[in-house]
Every structure is written in C-alpha cells, then in structure tokens.
Design a protein around this motif. Sequence first.
Motif, short mmCIF file in Angstrom:
data_model
loop_
_atom_site.label_atom_id
_atom_site.label_comp_id
_atom_site.label_asym_id
_atom_site.label_seq_id
_atom_site.Cartn_x
_atom_site.Cartn_y
_atom_site.Cartn_z
N LEU A 72 0.84 -1.19 0.00
CA LEU A 72 0.00 0.00 0.00
C LEU A 72 0.87 1.25 0.00
O LEU A 72 0.61 2.21 -0.74
CB LEU A 72 -0.92 -0.02 1.23
CG LEU A 72 -2.05 1.00 1.21
CD1 LEU A 72 -3.01 0.70 0.07
CD2 LEU A 72 -2.81 0.97 2.54
N GLY A 73 1.93 1.22 0.84
CA GLY A 73 2.84 2.36 0.90
C GLY A 73 3.46 2.64 -0.45
O GLY A 73 3.53 3.79 -0.91
N GLN A 74 3.86 1.58 -1.13
CA GLN A 74 4.47 1.75 -2.45
C GLN A 74 3.46 2.32 -3.44
O GLN A 74 3.75 3.25 -4.20
CB GLN A 74 4.98 0.41 -2.97
CG GLN A 74 6.26 -0.06 -2.30
CD GLN A 74 6.65 -1.45 -2.77
OE1 GLN A 74 5.85 -2.12 -3.43
NE2 GLN A 74 7.84 -1.90 -2.42
N VAL A 75 2.25 1.75 -3.40
CA VAL A 75 1.22 2.18 -4.35
C VAL A 75 0.92 3.66 -4.15
O VAL A 75 0.78 4.43 -5.10
CB VAL A 75 -0.06 1.34 -4.18
CG1 VAL A 75 -1.23 1.98 -4.91
CG2 VAL A 75 0.17 -0.07 -4.68
N LEU A 76 0.87 4.07 -2.87
CA LEU A 76 0.58 5.48 -2.59
C LEU A 76 1.67 6.37 -3.15
O LEU A 76 1.41 7.53 -3.51
CB LEU A 76 0.43 5.70 -1.09
CG LEU A 76 -0.89 5.18 -0.51
CD1 LEU A 76 -0.92 5.40 1.00
CD2 LEU A 76 -2.08 5.86 -1.17
N ARG A 77 2.88 5.87 -3.24
CA ARG A 77 3.97 6.66 -3.84
C ARG A 77 3.99 6.47 -5.36
O ARG A 77 4.90 6.95 -6.03
CB ARG A 77 5.31 6.26 -3.23
CG ARG A 77 5.49 6.75 -1.79
CD ARG A 77 6.93 6.59 -1.33
NE ARG A 77 7.37 5.21 -1.34
CZ ARG A 77 7.18 4.36 -0.30
NH1 ARG A 77 6.56 4.79 0.79
NH2 ARG A 77 7.60 3.11 -0.36
#
Lengths: 319, 334
Positions: A72-77
């Motif tokens: 999720l953190g990656q996707v948000l970036r």
Amino acid sequence: MTFLRFALRRLAEMAATLLAASFLIFGAMYLAPGNPASFLLSGRSASPEAFRAINAQYHLNDPFWQQYLRWLGQVLRGDFGRSIEYRTPVSTLLASRLPSTLLLVAMALALVVVIGLALGWTGAVRGGATDSTILVATTFAVGTPSFVAAVLLQGLFSVKLGWFPSSGTGSGPASMLWHLTLPALALAHYLIGMLARVTRSAMLEVMGHEHVTVARSRGVPERAVIRRHVFRNTLGTVLTMGGLIVSTLLICTVLVETAFSVNGVGQLLDLSTTTKDFPVVQAISLIIVAIFMIVNFLVDLLLPLVDPRVTLGTRGGAV
Amino acid sequence: MTTPAETTLDMRGLRLHLPGAARPVLAGIDLTVAERETVALVGESGSGKSLTSRSVLRLLPPGATTEGVIAVQGEDVLAMNAKRLRHLRTHTAAMIFQDPRAAINPLRRVGDFLTESLRLNADLSDDTAAERAARMLDAVGLGERVLGQYPGQLSGGMLQRVMIASALMGDPALILADEPTTALDVTTQAEVVGLLDDLRERFGTGLLFVTHDLGLAAAISDRVYVMYAGRIAETGPAQAMFERPRHPYTAALLRSTPRLATPQGRLAAIKGQPPSLREELTGCPFAARCAFTTPVCTEELPPHVPVRSEPTRLVACHHSDELADQLAESALHD
C-alpha cells in the motif's frame, strides 16, 4: 450543496472505497492457491536456498498485514512494484500495453454510443416492423457472450471474408484501428443492445408525456419535437447508464483481448492471473476500480447539467 | 372554403370516429367563435369537449377519422398540409392546457419554451423572439427574469401565465383554453381568468373556453355551448341560457352546481352515467337519464331547432317548448 463540498465529500468516499478495494484485492491474491515462487521457477526443482532467496526478495514470508502495508505504501507513492514474470516495473509494463486497450475501449465506446443511441431512437420513432427488427437484433446482441461473438466475428470476417485480421494488435494508428475493429465489435455488441433498449423505452415513455403533445400543438416541427423534447429528456437515463457501460467495457476487455490476442492490459491481467504475477494483477485490479469510481463521479457531476431538477448529491427525479 | 370574415372559428358538422367505438365520439358539432368573442364549451368529463377544442389544432387521438369542416379564418384545418398546419399552430390558433406543470418540458428554460416554435419555423430571429417573449411575459405580469428560469422554479399560477404568454407569442386569432384553471387553486383561478379576458380584449383574439364549471362559463363568456355525449345539447347567449335553460340536461347541470347562496341540502347529482362509447345510440343521448323522457325521445334523434322568440338559441330536445317553464323553475329553484 455547493460544488466544493460535494466534490470533497465524494473524493473522501472514493478514497475510502479504494482503500477497501485494495485490501480485498490484496487479500484475494494472498488467499488464492499457488505460490508465485514456484511459478518463477516454472516447475524446475530449485535448491531450498534459491527458494528462500526468492521469497526474501519478494517478501513472501512476511505476515499478511506487513506485506499489505508495504504494498500500500508503495502504491501510494505511485510504485506498483516489479512484475515477477517479466522482471520489469509494473508501471513500465502497463504503459507499453495501455495504448491498445485505451484505443480498443474508446472504439467500443464510440460504437456503443453512436449505434446504441441510433438504434434506440429509430426503434422508438419509427415503430412497427423497424422497431420489431431492432428489438430482435438487440435481443440477440444482449444474449450473446462476448467470447462467442469473438469466435463468430473471426469466423465470418477473418476466415471467410478475410476483411480483418483475426488476431494481433498491429503497429501504427491505421494498422491498430484495422486490427482492433473486430475486437471492438465483440466488446461493444452487448452494450449496443443494452443502450438501444434503454434509449428506446426511455424515449417511448417520454413520448407519452403531455409536454410532447403540447410542443406539437405549438407548431414545433416533428424532428425538433423528438430531438428537443423526447431525446433530450432521456439524456439523464443515458448518462446514468454511462457509468455502467464504461465499467462493463473495462471488464469485458479481458475476455476480448485474450480471444483476439490483443497485447493490451486486459490480456496482461489474464496472463498474470494464471502465472500468479501478484503485483501486476493487483495494480490492474486497483486501476479498474479507480477508473470505475472516477467515471461515476463524472456522471454525478454532469447529471445536474443534463437535468436541472437534479441537484448535486441527489439522484433521481429525472423523467 | 370561404366564410364570413368575422368568423374566427367555424366548425361545421364535425364528426370524429375512434377505432373500437360503436358510435362517433363527436357526432356532428356545429360551433362558431367570432373575432374577440368568448365562447364557453361546457360538459361533463367524456362529453367530447376537450376533443372538440383539440381538433381545432388537429390534435387527434391515434386512429381517429374525421368528417366535416373546421375552418379557422376561412381555412379548413382538416385539409391542411403539414406546413400549413404548423403555420396554423404557430400563428393562428394556440391552446392553453389544463396542467401547466405537465404541459411544459421541465428540462428546458422558460425562454426556450416561449420562443422555440417561432425560432424553429424560422419566422423570427433569436433576438426578436426573445424580445417578444419578454413583452408577452410583461403582458401576463411576469418579469424578464423568468426567461432564464426552469419550470421547476415557478409556481403553478406563474407557469399558467407562462403558458398564456406562449399562446400569445404568435399573435393568434384564436385561443383555445382547455380547462385552464382546473389545476390551479381558487385565488389563482380568478387571476388567470381575469388575465385571459383582459388579454383577449387587448390582443383582439377569439377565445374558446372549455370548462366543466358552469359558474365560470357564465361569468366569462358571451355564448355557451352545452355538450353531451359528443353532441351539442343547447347553445345560446350565456345569461339567457342559464336563466332559462331549454334542455333538461342544461337544467340538470345547473341544479348540480354547488351554490353559496343555498348551501343547505344535498347536491342534486344527475342520476346515471353518460352513455358508453361501446353502445350505439338511437334517439336522444340524454334520454336514459332524463326525467322527462317519452317514447319519442328514445326513438328519434332530436334536431337542433331555434328557440321561439330567441333566434340566437338552439336546442336539441323534443320537448323543449312544453318544458320551458318547468326547466326554468327547476334550475332557479334549488
């Protein structure tokens, strides 16, 4: 409700929905049988060290919630990770395949809107044998699954007549249009039938309204009566269906691209699902959900323009 | 087809058949409206009064066939081609409908509603049409601001004023008002009727006022036609007719009208139902409900004959003369 408040509320809703969707998408892949590592090794027996190395590289041993939050953190970036199968960033992979899917969906959408509305209009206005013919044709269109239509179209237009290629995407705009004509038809026929039927019944309903008779009684030419008072009043219904049309196109493009070997995002989703290419499947699923929500948001924004009785944030009341 | 110049509407022997009906829905209507004249057309629901007024614009139900002549300013509406018909509807005759909320497209602005037929028939430029619309709105007591508003933003009374303004847009010779006040509340009714009467005088139009309200008909009109089962039962000057009705049906209608002066007692409803379209009629259509029926009534259709000493009145009753005093008495009494 002011536009700003409406937009903010809807954006918050969309963010919440996307979050829930991301959880479901990630969870579904996690629960699905099969392990990406074994696909990576494609059946070869690997040493336990190699297996561990792969698992460590893709964090496959971490607990579910850790994997989810990292993703999720990656996707948000804006980072959808790397494809396990192709070993390239998912975004690069999508970028290379997006044009053919976008063109395919756009062609299908154009066919749906133009032919669907024209058939619905003609059936409602002409009536009689024309109407019956259109009803029968749209019944077949609605009743034929897109993969069946794909086979039929290939059989007739590629094998028998040789007018269009039976598979592939082509390169260059003209060649792509030529290659994607049959896929677009296979993708569109169901929605053409749907839209034609919805338009027809909506127009027939409006034709029974008194204001249509009144327009005629005031000397408004018949064509203008149909255009300005009958068709115009069905636009709300048609627009509301627009959200449904776009989402159906996005989902059915998976089947159609596979059937016609179009190297688009839909085909990629199909391939990646069978190879357990987690990052790709997750990225595409999430994008489909996002597009669906954006389209519905746009429909909600446009509806008050089409029907002054609808104010932002309420639906219905459109007759 | 030529008619005297002063006759705006001259309907002669109008018969209208509908598929599936055993008898004509309109069985020979003779009706005239002169320049600047107000004529009321009165009857129960289903008597054919709306159909009569709608047929002046050739707004006929699907499958209807017609006989007779409907001359508007000398030209037969039933024989017009599509272009002449549009011209009639845009410029010569206009209709005001019962429920303005249903009659005006809710999705288009009032300005568009007012100007569309003049613009689309290329009779006026957009600007000239908008100017005229503003003037007509002013004539019905509404401001120019209304032009940009949607019907949903206006009250029923205001919308009916818009409807009236739209009828005046093409400067018609004849206005057909089909129960224009039925859907409005009582105070608005009076305003709308007053306005119509005022505008008819000012713009010199003839007015055919269709209503089931006898009091209203008497108040507004010069002459009245009473309709029953697709035929004219009686016609004449409003006042004379309501003071001394010569047809039992007119008398019965008057008796069943609620009055403030004598509020006590039950309303005298007319017994029975109007004849169904599925049954053929021999004799007088009112015979089955009439208190004075004799054998001749059920056998022979009464012709329209002038009332003695009142040549402007016509009545279709076999016993009109012998019943005269009785009918006058009964109409006044209750």
